[in-house]
Enzyme design. Structure first.
Site, mmCIF file in Angstrom:
data_model
loop_
_atom_site.group_PDB
_atom_site.id
_atom_site.type_symbol
_atom_site.label_atom_id
_atom_site.label_comp_id
_atom_site.label_asym_id
_atom_site.label_seq_id
_atom_site.Cartn_x
_atom_site.Cartn_y
_atom_site.Cartn_z
ATOM 1 N N HIS A 14 -11.393 20.362 -24.639
ATOM 2 C CA HIS A 14 -11.215 18.924 -24.893
ATOM 3 C C HIS A 14 -9.724 18.647 -24.931
ATOM 4 C CE1 HIS A 14 -15.445 18.303 -26.188
ATOM 5 N NE2 HIS A 14 -15.336 19.567 -26.568
ATOM 6 N N VAL A 15 -9.266 17.784 -24.014
ATOM 7 C CA VAL A 15 -7.834 17.423 -24.056
ATOM 8 C C VAL A 15 -7.632 15.957 -24.461
ATOM 9 C CG1 VAL A 15 -7.004 19.241 -22.505
ATOM 10 C CG2 VAL A 15 -7.745 17.048 -21.542
ATOM 11 N N ARG A 16 -8.760 15.227 -24.646
ATOM 12 C CA ARG A 16 -8.681 13.820 -25.089
ATOM 13 C C ARG A 16 -7.861 12.960 -24.127
ATOM 14 N NH1 ARG A 16 -12.710 15.527 -28.285
ATOM 15 N NH2 ARG A 16 -12.055 16.378 -30.276
ATOM 16 N N LYS A 95 -21.870 17.623 -17.725
ATOM 17 C CA LYS A 95 -22.136 18.034 -19.117
ATOM 18 C C LYS A 95 -23.201 17.156 -19.753
ATOM 19 C CE LYS A 95 -21.380 19.902 -23.208
ATOM 20 N NZ LYS A 95 -20.188 19.802 -24.039
ATOM 21 N N HIS A 134 -24.800 20.956 -24.224
ATOM 22 C CA HIS A 134 -24.593 21.126 -25.667
ATOM 23 C C HIS A 134 -25.991 21.293 -26.254
ATOM 24 C CE1 HIS A 134 -22.371 20.305 -29.557
ATOM 25 N NE2 HIS A 134 -23.643 20.426 -29.912
ATOM 26 N N ALA A 256 -15.904 16.885 -36.381
ATOM 27 C CA ALA A 256 -16.211 18.267 -35.973
ATOM 28 C C ALA A 256 -15.256 18.720 -34.886
ATOM 29 C CB ALA A 256 -17.650 18.345 -35.470
HETATM 30 O O1 DOR Z 1 -16.967 20.645 -32.827
HETATM 31 C C1 DOR Z 1 -17.079 20.016 -31.798
HETATM 32 N N1 DOR Z 1 -16.150 19.109 -31.420
HETATM 33 N N2 DOR Z 1 -18.155 20.196 -31.039
HETATM 34 C C2 DOR Z 1 -18.409 19.434 -29.967
HETATM 35 O O2 DOR Z 1 -19.416 19.637 -29.340
HETATM 36 C C3 DOR Z 1 -17.506 18.320 -29.617
HETATM 37 C C4 DOR Z 1 -16.167 18.537 -30.119
HETATM 38 C C5 DOR Z 1 -15.289 17.300 -30.051
HETATM 39 O O3 DOR Z 1 -15.308 16.622 -29.019
HETATM 40 O O4 DOR Z 1 -14.589 17.046 -31.029
HETATM 41 ZN ZN ZN Z 2 -16.950 20.830 -26.720
#
Ligand code: DOR
Ligand code: ZN
Length: 335
Positions: A14-16, A95, A134, A256
């Site tokens: 994840h690079v946002r 995904k 997922h 998370a």
């Molecule tokens: O912990 C997680 N963070 N699990 C995920 O599936 C998504 C990710 C997030 O995009 O922050």
């Molecule tokens: Zn992820």
């Protein structure tokens, strides 16, 4: 002592976007030759136009590092064949998120009924577009991945020619599925090789270790370690490095995600050395992924040396795993 890795790949990253993208992306592009880029932005990446623009934003934030962003679309059950045929030119995979299971997944699928997903999955199978999943139900948190195994089995049986990657597996049950179905593969994160639920909530609560799927039991972690350390060809490294600003982690309603991008290669080396398996690290961080995804990454040689590295307390507003701690290996250089 040094160790050189050829073209490390992060097969789940994840690079946002925006400022966060600028803060984190170079930490991966410096030491990896490529990464599978997750599409769970707000809104998620569901069009070719958005995908191309996002890839461009990533590339223009990478300080000219040799790095290939391997783009993904966010799964929708109404993608049609013609759309997917065009999309295939720009993506490495799609995904699938069950709706609401994790960060920015509300637009995911609300029913995992194979018949409701058949149209898109058949088209993906025919076009040879891998499906990344997922795999968690909305059940009791420790059982979510285990409960999802029957859905993985239905996918594997109904679409035998579709490559299915079980993302960030955390349980012994998921590992067992790999031997049973030829078309199932998996990514494993660094943090799930290191921690169990005890590390997250067994003592003082550790919000920076809170992620989805939550870390499980010792016996689960041992199974993940067994396959990762043994060059087992159906698993590949995917960090799931998932940055969130400190105030979204250290609060009531902690987001998370574990942020590992700046330390993954150093800690993986430390871990493989601990188990005397350094010779198998190359398979886990690159070779297996190349075979599974059937592609040749950019040429990049990353040399690590056995020299202490103190992990910074934060990168911008983001706190990394092992913040402030001493690692045994550091990155010496990249060619
Ligand atoms: O912990 C997680 N963070 N699990 C995920 O599936 C998504 C990710 C997030 O995009 O922050
Ligand atoms: Zn992820």
């Amino acid at each position: 002592m040094t160790l050189t890795l050829n073209s490390p790949l992060d097969m789940h990253l994840h690079v946002r976007d925006n400022d966060m993208l600028k803060t984190v992306v170079h930490l991966s592009t410096y030491s990896f030759a490529g990464a599978i880029i997750m599409p769970n932005l707000v809104p998620p990446i569901t069009t070719i136009k958005a995908l191309k623009a996002y890839k461009q934003r990533i590339l223009s934030s990478t300080c000219k590092d040799d790095f290939e962003p391997l783009m993904t679309l966010f799964f929708k059950s109404d993608y049609d064949y013609e759309f997917l045929k065009e999309a295939k030119k720009y993506i490495s995979a799609i995904k699938l998120y069950p709706s609401g299971v994790t960060t920015n997944s509300l637009d995911g699928v609300s029913s995992m009924d194979v018949e409701k997903l058949r149209g898109t999955l058949e088209a993906m199978s025919e076009l040879e577009i891998p499906l990344l999943v997922h795999g968690e139900t909305s059940g009791f948190v420790m059982d979510r991945e285990k409960e999802f195994c029957s859905i993985y089995e239905q996918f594997a049986i109904n679409f035998p020619n579709l490559k299915i990657v079980m993302e960030h597996i955390t349980t012994a049950q998921s590992v067992a599925l790999l031997d049973r179905y030829e078309n199932l593969y998996a990514t494993i994160t660094l943090h799930h090789l290191l921690i169990t639920l005890d590390d997250v909530i067994g003592g003082m609560l550790k919000p920076h270790l809170f992620c989805k799927p939550i870390a499980k039991r010792v016996e689960d972690k041992e199974e993940l370690l067994r396959v990762a350390l043994s060059a087992y060809p159906k698993v590949m490294f995917g960090s799931d490095s998932a940055p969130h600003p400190k105030d979204k982690k250290e609060c009531c309603g902690c987001a998370a995600g574990v942020f590992t991008a700046p330390i993954v290669l150093q800690v993986l080396t430390q871990l493989f050395e601990k188990y005397d398996k350094l010779e198998n690290l190359q398979a886990f961080v690159s070779d297996n992924a190349q075979k599974i995804y059937n592609f040749k990454p950019l040429n990049k040689k990353v040399t690590l040396e056995k020299k202490e590295f103190i992990v910074p307390n934060s990168y911008g507003s983001v706190v990394p795993m092992f913040a402030g701690e001493k690692l045994l290996w550091s990155i010496k250089g990249v060619l």
